[in-house]
Scaffold this motif. Structure first.
Motif: not given
Length: 73
Positions: A5-8, A33, A41, A59
């Motif tokens: 998950n790119h948010k983590k 960013q 992202i 990523w």
């Protein structure tokens, strides 16, 4: 394929399957960013724990289990 998950990503730990120059363990030190906040992202900066060298990678490359393993193995 590593589920991701790119948010983590920030401060997540990774192990290179094939280390180069004693650089085996890495830490995601920065999530880059995009210029337009509406864009997704694409890039992260990873830092080698041993040498403190940094490199910028996409990523999604971290999802390739033939190159990266999540955590420090």
């Amino acid at each position: 394929m590593n589920p991701l998950n790119h948010k983590k990503l920030l401060l997540s730990k990774w192990t290179a399957v094939k280390p180069v120059a004693k650089q085996k363990h890495f830490l995601v030190s920065r999530v880059i960013q995009p210029d337009d906040p509406a864009d997704a992202i694409q890039l992260v900066e990873i830092e080698a724990v041993f040498s403190k060298a940094t490199q910028v990678i996409a990523w999604r490359e971290l999802q390739d289990s033939s190159v990266w393993r999540q955590g420090w193995v």
